[in-house]
Design a protein around this motif. Structure first.
Motif, short mmCIF file in Angstrom:
data_model
loop_
_atom_site.label_atom_id
_atom_site.label_comp_id
_atom_site.label_asym_id
_atom_site.label_seq_id
_atom_site.Cartn_x
_atom_site.Cartn_y
_atom_site.Cartn_z
N ASP A 372 0.35 -23.81 -16.59
CA ASP A 372 -0.82 -23.91 -15.71
C ASP A 372 -0.90 -22.66 -14.85
OD1 ASP A 372 0.91 -24.20 -13.48
OD2 ASP A 372 0.96 -26.37 -13.72
N ILE A 373 -1.85 -22.64 -13.93
CA ILE A 373 -2.16 -21.44 -13.15
C ILE A 373 -1.01 -21.02 -12.23
CG2 ILE A 373 -3.23 -22.62 -11.19
CD1 ILE A 373 -4.47 -19.40 -12.91
N SER A 374 -0.07 -21.94 -11.92
CA SER A 374 1.05 -21.58 -11.05
C SER A 374 1.96 -20.55 -11.69
CB SER A 374 1.87 -22.83 -10.69
OG SER A 374 2.51 -23.36 -11.84
N ARG A 375 1.85 -20.37 -13.01
CA ARG A 375 2.69 -19.38 -13.72
C ARG A 375 2.08 -17.98 -13.68
NH1 ARG A 375 5.36 -22.11 -18.05
NH2 ARG A 375 6.30 -20.12 -18.65
N VAL A 376 0.84 -17.86 -13.24
CA VAL A 376 0.12 -16.59 -13.34
C VAL A 376 -0.03 -15.96 -11.96
CG1 VAL A 376 -1.97 -15.44 -14.16
CG2 VAL A 376 -1.13 -17.50 -15.33
N ASP A 377 0.43 -14.72 -11.82
CA ASP A 377 0.32 -13.97 -10.56
C ASP A 377 -0.98 -13.18 -10.55
OD1 ASP A 377 0.62 -12.44 -8.31
OD2 ASP A 377 2.30 -11.24 -9.04
N ILE A 378 -2.02 -13.76 -9.91
CA ILE A 378 -3.32 -13.09 -9.81
C ILE A 378 -3.46 -12.59 -8.38
CG2 ILE A 378 -5.82 -13.25 -10.10
CD1 ILE A 378 -5.39 -15.60 -11.93
N ARG A 379 -3.73 -11.31 -8.22
CA ARG A 379 -3.84 -10.70 -6.90
C ARG A 379 -5.16 -9.93 -6.78
NH1 ARG A 379 1.65 -7.12 -6.74
NH2 ARG A 379 2.94 -8.50 -8.03
N VAL A 380 -5.52 -9.70 -5.53
CA VAL A 380 -6.55 -8.70 -5.25
C VAL A 380 -5.90 -7.33 -5.44
CG1 VAL A 380 -8.06 -7.70 -3.49
CG2 VAL A 380 -7.72 -10.19 -3.60
N ALA A 381 -6.56 -6.45 -6.15
CA ALA A 381 -6.06 -5.09 -6.37
C ALA A 381 -7.20 -4.12 -6.13
CB ALA A 381 -5.50 -4.94 -7.78
N ARG A 382 -6.86 -2.86 -5.94
CA ARG A 382 -7.89 -1.83 -5.74
C ARG A 382 -7.74 -0.76 -6.81
NH1 ARG A 382 -11.33 -0.14 -1.91
NH2 ARG A 382 -10.51 -1.56 -0.32
N ILE A 383 -8.85 -0.48 -7.52
CA ILE A 383 -8.85 0.64 -8.45
C ILE A 383 -8.94 1.92 -7.63
CG2 ILE A 383 -10.07 1.80 -10.33
CD1 ILE A 383 -11.15 -0.90 -11.19
N ILE A 384 -7.89 2.72 -7.68
CA ILE A 384 -7.88 3.99 -6.96
C ILE A 384 -8.75 5.01 -7.69
CG2 ILE A 384 -6.42 5.88 -6.12
CD1 ILE A 384 -4.12 3.85 -5.99
N GLU A 385 -8.57 5.05 -9.01
CA GLU A 385 -9.32 6.02 -9.82
C GLU A 385 -9.37 5.50 -11.25
OE1 GLU A 385 -9.28 10.83 -10.87
OE2 GLU A 385 -7.48 9.86 -10.08
N ALA A 386 -10.48 5.70 -11.92
CA ALA A 386 -10.61 5.33 -13.32
C ALA A 386 -11.20 6.50 -14.10
CB ALA A 386 -11.50 4.09 -13.47
N LYS A 387 -10.79 6.62 -15.34
CA LYS A 387 -11.35 7.65 -16.22
C LYS A 387 -11.50 7.07 -17.62
CE LYS A 387 -6.85 9.71 -17.40
NZ LYS A 387 -6.05 10.94 -17.43
N VAL A 388 -12.36 7.68 -18.41
CA VAL A 388 -12.55 7.23 -19.78
C VAL A 388 -11.35 7.65 -20.62
CG1 VAL A 388 -14.03 7.42 -21.82
CG2 VAL A 388 -15.05 7.37 -19.54
N HIS A 389 -10.88 6.76 -21.47
CA HIS A 389 -9.75 7.01 -22.36
C HIS A 389 -10.08 8.19 -23.27
CE1 HIS A 389 -6.52 6.40 -25.18
NE2 HIS A 389 -6.13 5.25 -24.62
#
Length: 537
Positions: A372-389
């Motif tokens: 169940d969901i208690s096994r999953v660590d979901i957090r707020v995160a911030r994308i610092i930088e993204a680029k196209v692969h």
């Protein structure tokens, strides 16, 4: 100082300020004696270049003969930054004291004329505690939230600590024995509350002096919580160059230009101190107009608006000016004692230590845990930088801050659906306890959660509510949280996350759901930008 008239002193005190509350009161005091002023700062994130605005005003106050107290508000830092224990805050208080002294000294301000006070030195006394209780007895929750709206992190269900913050800042005026408090215009609501509340407690009303806010490189103001909006006072030359090169600076645009505003609010005032004539130089080849020296900011602003100064030339000139400004501060901290203090105040993230596997015929503990969901660590995160692969134009490679210095690389197949500019410096929901694996040739260490329409024609990232920070929890009523101190790594072979995710969905109100439970945070529910119904993956 004795040769200055009260009017001349007031003009020096008030110059370059955005607003003064209580002008008449200040003028009355100056007719009799010099003014007592305090400026306070809470030691949370690392101080940035915006602090130079306050430093130049402190120089003005000293020139006008004022007595200055600098409050290192460690208790306020603890109340507004509950993730940091008091032991860490105390180290940051030492760090702030040294850095402020270094910054003031670098621009020629005599620090021996300043009084430094630690908030906990008097805010933990019985007398202050009683005054604080009296303040609380006369302050409503609504007024406290309103007063701290621009300074204290706003959430749907605020902690009492954040509600106490504005009243305590007002009480500091009384307990520090000052005539006026100096701060940014973002503190105006706290200042108005202080002017109202102190007389109700039998204390005198103080005046308030407000600076304009320094615009950020990627937002409305420089912020210690947003690494892309600011340059730290100990930032290295290459980091300064990198951040300035990425900063928004549209040709001819003078209304939304953090770099140009920084020249106005910091560089010109600093260079005009101690009776100097300010100047700012743009150095460039003759074919692009040659070198030009500006002694008035408005001339630079007009030339930039008329496209006579290119953004690239402005960025280079500001980069050189900032590195020149920061050089003496870096030198002050270039010793083992202050390097150790910096590390103690802002510890580097520790590498993950992997336990050696122990052979056993017993089933793994996780085999007996519910799926169940208690096994999953979901957090707020911030994308610092993204680029196209580089190898796949349909995928992004993102640098993602998952909180408390945990920065990870994440590969996501979202480039077909989400513009690259929408992936920069934004909050997301990240699954942080999946076993890292190579994805399209790059090791990916987390998963960004996105919602999709029933036909998969629209895909959007989940949106945490405003006011959160990287590392804040996503919670589900009735379920405990995944262990984040020694988290279970979900092996893809066991399909734990995949089975849990089968119960993810988007409600008809556009809220992210697990079964019939909302993705919840201390600031409210996680939502989707436009999707109403669909799945989450």
């Amino acid at each position: 100082m004795a040769s200055l008239t009260p009017a001349e002193k007031y003009n020096i005190i008030s110059r370059n300020l955005q607003e003064v509350l209580g002008k008449e009161q200040i003028e009355t005091i100056l007719a009799e004696r010099d003014l007592n002023i305090y400026w306070g700062t809470a030691p949370t994130g690392k101080p940035h270049l915006g602090y130079f605005v306050a430093m130049t005003k402190i120089a003005d106050f000293l020139e006008a003969g004022c007595h200055i107290t600098i409050l290192i508000a460690d208790i306020h830092a603890f109340l507004d930054n509950m993730k940091a224990p008091m032991e860490l805050v105390s180290k940051r208080a030492e760090y702030y004291t040294q850095l402020i002294k270094a910054t003031l000294s670098s621009i020629g301000v005599p620090i021996d004329k300043l009084k430094f006070v630690l908030g906990s030195s008097y805010q933990l006394t019985a007398e202050y505690s009683l005054a604080n209780m009296k303040m609380c007895s006369k302050t409503t929750e609504r007024d406290a939230k309103k007063a701290g709206a621009e300074v204290v992190k706003q959430v749907e269900s605020p902690l009492l600590s954040g509600l106490m913050y504005p009243g305590m800042q007002a009480l500091d005026e009384e307990f520090l024995g000052v005539d006026a408090q100096f701060g940014g215009v973002d503190q105006r609501k706290i200042f108005v509350m202080a002017e109202k509340m102190l007389p109700m407690l039998g204390y005198k009303k103080r005046s308030h002096l407000m600076n304009t806010m320094v615009p950020g490189l990627a937002g409305p103001k420089m912020s210690s919580s947003d690494p892309d909006s600011k340059i730290d006072l100990l930032e290295g030359p290459e980091d300064v160059k990198r951040k300035l090169s990425k900063a928004f600076c549209e040709e001819g645009n003078i209304t939304e230009n953090g770099i140009l505003s920084f020249v106005k609010t910091v560089l010109f005032p600093v260079r005009s101190m101690n009776g100097k004539s300010p100047s700012f130089s743009i150095l460039r080849p003759e074919k692009f107009g040659g070198d030009v020296i500006y002694t008035v900011f408005e001339d630079l602003e007009k030339d930039f608006q008329d496209k006579k100064v290119h953004p690239g030339d402005l960025k280079k000139a500001v980069t050189d000016a900032i590195n020149e400004l920061l050089a003496p501060i870096r030198k002050w901290f270039d010793n083992d004692e202050l390097r150790t203090l910096t590390e103690d105040a802002y510890p580097s993230p520790k590498p993950e230590v992997k336990a050696k596997p122990v052979k056993s015929n017993k089933p793994a503990p996780s085999a007996n845990l519910p799926v169940d969901i208690s096994r999953v660590d979901i957090r707020v995160a911030r994308i610092i930088e993204a680029k196209v692969h580089d190898a796949n134009p349909n995928s992004f490679i993102s640098t993602v801050d998952c909180g408390d210095g945990d920065v990870r690389t994440v590969v996501s197949g979202l480039a077909k659906y989400i513009p690259l500019e929408e992936m920069q410096n934004r909050l997301v929901c990240a699954v942080c306890n999946l076993k890292p694996g190579k994805f399209q040739g790059v090791l990916s260490s987390a998963m960004l959660l996105a919602g999709s329409s029933p036909d998969d024609s629209v895909i959007e990232l989940l949106q945490p509510p405003a006011g959160l920070e990287a590392g804040d929890l996503i919670e589900f009523e009735g379920y405990g949280q995944a262990d984040r101190t020694s988290p279970e790594k979900l092996n893809p072979k066991h399909l734990i996350f995949e089975k849990v995710a089968e119960d993810f969905k988007i409600s008809t109100e556009g809220i992210a759901m697990y079964k019939d439970l909302k993705f919840n945070t201390k600031a409210g529910h996680v939502t989707l930008k436009s999707l109403k119904e669909g799945r989450i993956r």
